[in-house]
Design an enzyme around this catalytic site. Structure first.
Site, short mmCIF file in Angstrom:
data_model
loop_
_atom_site.label_atom_id
_atom_site.label_comp_id
_atom_site.label_asym_id
_atom_site.label_seq_id
_atom_site.Cartn_x
_atom_site.Cartn_y
_atom_site.Cartn_z
N LYS A 28 0.85 -1.21 0.00
CA LYS A 28 0.00 0.00 0.00
C LYS A 28 0.87 1.25 0.00
O LYS A 28 0.68 2.15 -0.81
CB LYS A 28 -0.88 0.00 1.26
CG LYS A 28 -1.52 1.35 1.55
CD LYS A 28 -2.43 1.31 2.75
CE LYS A 28 -1.77 1.52 4.09
NZ LYS A 28 -1.41 2.91 4.44
N ASN A 29 1.84 1.29 0.92
CA ASN A 29 2.59 2.54 1.09
C ASN A 29 3.62 2.78 0.00
O ASN A 29 4.14 3.90 -0.12
CB ASN A 29 3.24 2.58 2.48
CG ASN A 29 2.19 2.74 3.57
OD1 ASN A 29 1.03 3.05 3.27
ND2 ASN A 29 2.58 2.53 4.82
N CYS A 122 -4.87 13.19 12.63
CA CYS A 122 -5.59 11.96 12.34
C CYS A 122 -5.63 11.15 13.63
O CYS A 122 -5.23 11.62 14.69
CB CYS A 122 -4.93 11.18 11.22
SG CYS A 122 -3.48 10.30 11.75
N ARG A 127 0.17 14.98 13.44
CA ARG A 127 0.69 14.77 12.08
C ARG A 127 0.85 16.05 11.25
O ARG A 127 0.18 16.24 10.23
CB ARG A 127 -0.15 13.74 11.36
CG ARG A 127 -0.19 12.44 12.12
CD ARG A 127 -0.71 11.30 11.35
NE ARG A 127 0.18 10.84 10.31
CZ ARG A 127 -0.09 9.80 9.54
NH1 ARG A 127 -1.22 9.15 9.70
NH2 ARG A 127 0.75 9.41 8.62
N ASP A 311 4.28 0.81 12.46
CA ASP A 311 3.08 0.13 11.94
C ASP A 311 2.95 -1.30 12.50
O ASP A 311 1.85 -1.85 12.53
CB ASP A 311 3.13 0.04 10.40
CG ASP A 311 2.96 1.41 9.76
OD1 ASP A 311 2.55 2.35 10.45
OD2 ASP A 311 3.27 1.53 8.56
N ARG A 403 -8.66 -0.51 4.37
CA ARG A 403 -7.80 0.53 3.78
C ARG A 403 -6.45 -0.07 3.41
O ARG A 403 -5.79 0.42 2.50
CB ARG A 403 -7.53 1.63 4.82
CG ARG A 403 -8.57 2.72 4.91
CD ARG A 403 -8.09 3.79 5.88
NE ARG A 403 -6.71 4.12 5.58
CZ ARG A 403 -5.77 4.36 6.50
NH1 ARG A 403 -6.05 4.34 7.77
NH2 ARG A 403 -4.53 4.64 6.14
#
Ligand code: EPU
Length: 423
Positions: A28-29, A122, A127, A311, A403
């Protein structure tokens, strides 16, 4: 794929071990900045191994709003950026995904101007994007900010030396993307070293950029002469790999993960090994065996790559809830990344929080309960914990987990878990 707003219910019946093999999804990233980069050349981009995720859908909606054609079929994605007509991203699209801020550098490089709403805080904390903005200013952008809009302009971006005081992943990516539109050489010092930066640089090199040092703390971009059409394969998702490894560690089993580089999660594997898992790594695979009787580890201190990834913090924590002894975590990257903790307590976990530190005292058993997902990795951690709990855990989620995880329930079921997603 379903629409943006709906409620997901994950039902996990714990107590089963994970046996078998699965292939790790595309990252994803790595995908998100590469999708933004696809506007740079004004040609066609074909990407393979792109995971099917809500965050990818959000990025595709931005590309379509800008005037690009953007279509995903399975894991293949096609973008035609020839028709790009807008250089602004509306607030509604920015709110769908915080990392939309990555379009800032790419649009500035392509159009000389970009308007978007500031991403704001968030669930993980405040952030700020001060480092992104400082890097763009250093390249010659003029930026006007108010509460509702960021307006960046540059008649001409000029290559320069950018020094990042903290190796922010997003700021490094935005600096690199904007530098593609600059005249002359750009040197980024103090750059983030995450593999996703190297993936972005590889994609830019496929567009005929000359970039050296991506993956180290000094990146040099000497030239960008975009060729029109690019084909590129998205690399595997190291955090998805770490998630499966933590799942098998916590509930036990014999799991083989294929198609990724174990070296990219060596900080996670180090602790899983210290906790008692038997791990064999291959060039592009790993085998992990766990009897689910782990011992406590720590301190697990999150840090920029190659340190322990923030993460993976909630995921390793979930795997260690029943480990014998006291595990210690220290979160240094995000100010609010223990949001999973109150939910894990509902399963009978014993965790105490003190600022950025969390202490987990292993309990004999976890009991299934009703939980609410708090964020992407926190939600995934609840699934990992649910797999190791007795009875049924239901996780109510307004879309965080999908997501970032492609067919998470299906992959876990293929390994013998009893996990179902309904919406
Ligand atoms: N920061 C600043 N100023 C800035 C930029 C960052 O103070 O201008 C701070 C942040 O507030 C945060 C820290 O620096 O406390 C790290 O932020 P970074 O910019 O490195 O993270 P990011 O680019 O916003 C990416 C991933 C995250 C991952 C972090 C850290 C993407 C799309 N997101 O975020 O992934 O946690 O790097 O590795 O690449 C996830 O996938 O669940 C996720 C949150």
């Amino acid at each position: 794929m379903r629409g943006a707003i709906s409620m997901d219910f994950w039902t996990v019946r714990g107590g089963k071990r994970l046996y078998g093999a699965c292939r790790v999804q595309g990252s994803k990233n790595a995908s998100l900045p590469i999708l933004a980069a696809s506007v740079l050349a004004g040609g066609e981009t074909e990407l393979t191994n792109v995971p099917r995720l809500r965050d990818i859908d959000a990025a595709l909606r931005i590309l379509r709003h800008l005037g690009c054609r953007a279509e995903q079929e399975g894991n293949r994605l096609y973008i035609d950026a020839r028709g790009l007509v807008h250089s602004s991203v509306p607030e509604s699209l920015m709110h769908e995904m915080r990392s939309s801020v990555i379009f800032m550098g790419a649009l500035l490089a392509r159009c000389g101007e970009v308007r978007l709403s500031p991403p704001g805080g968030c669930r993980l904390g405040k952030r700020p994007i001060d480092l992104h903005l400082a890097a763009l200013r250093k390249l010659g952008a003029r930026i006007e900010e108010d509460v509702s809009e960021l307006h960046c302009r540059a008649q001409r971006l000029r290559g320069t030396e950018i020094i990042l005081p903290f190796p922010s992943v997003g700021a490094t990516e935005n600096a690199l993307l904007a530098a593609c539109g600059a005249r002359g050489e750009t040197l980024i010092r103090g750059a983030a070293r995450e593999p996703e930066i190297a993936a972005l640089a590889d994609f830019l090199c496929a567009m005929v950029a000359e970039i050296r040092g991506a993956g180290s703390d000094t990146i040099r971009l000497t030239a960008f002469r975009p060729k029109k059409d690019v084909c590129f394969r998205i690399p595997p998702d190291r955090i998805a790999a770490a998630s499966f490894a933590c799942a098998a560690a916590g509930c036990g089993g014999d799991l083989t993960l294929n198609g990724f580089e174990p070296g990219q999660i060596s900080a996670v594997l180090h602790f899983l090994n210290a906790a008692g898992c038997d791990i064999i790594t291959f060039t592009h695979a790993l085998r992990l065996r766990s009897d689910a009787r782990l011992t406590a580890v720590g301190p697990v201190v999150t840090a920029p790559y190659p340190g322990f990834p923030t993460d993976a913090q909630p995921l390793l924590m979930a795997a260690l809830l029943r480990a014998e002894g006291e595990s210690l975590f220290r979160e240094t990257i995000f100010e609010n990344r223990y949001r999973q903790v109150p939910e894990l307590l509902r399963l009978g976990a014993d965790i105490s929080l003190d600022g950025r530190e969390a202490t987990i005292r292993g309990v004999e058993r976890l009991r299934g309960s009703a939980l609410t997902a708090t964020d992407l990795r926190g939600g995934a951690a609840m699934i990992v914990a649910g797999l190791a709990a007795q009875g049924e855990t239901v996780i109510c989620d307004d879309g965080h987990i999908t997501r970032g995880y492609e067919h998470f329930d299906r992959c876990l079921r293929s390994l013998g878990a009893d996990v179902y997603l309904e919406y």
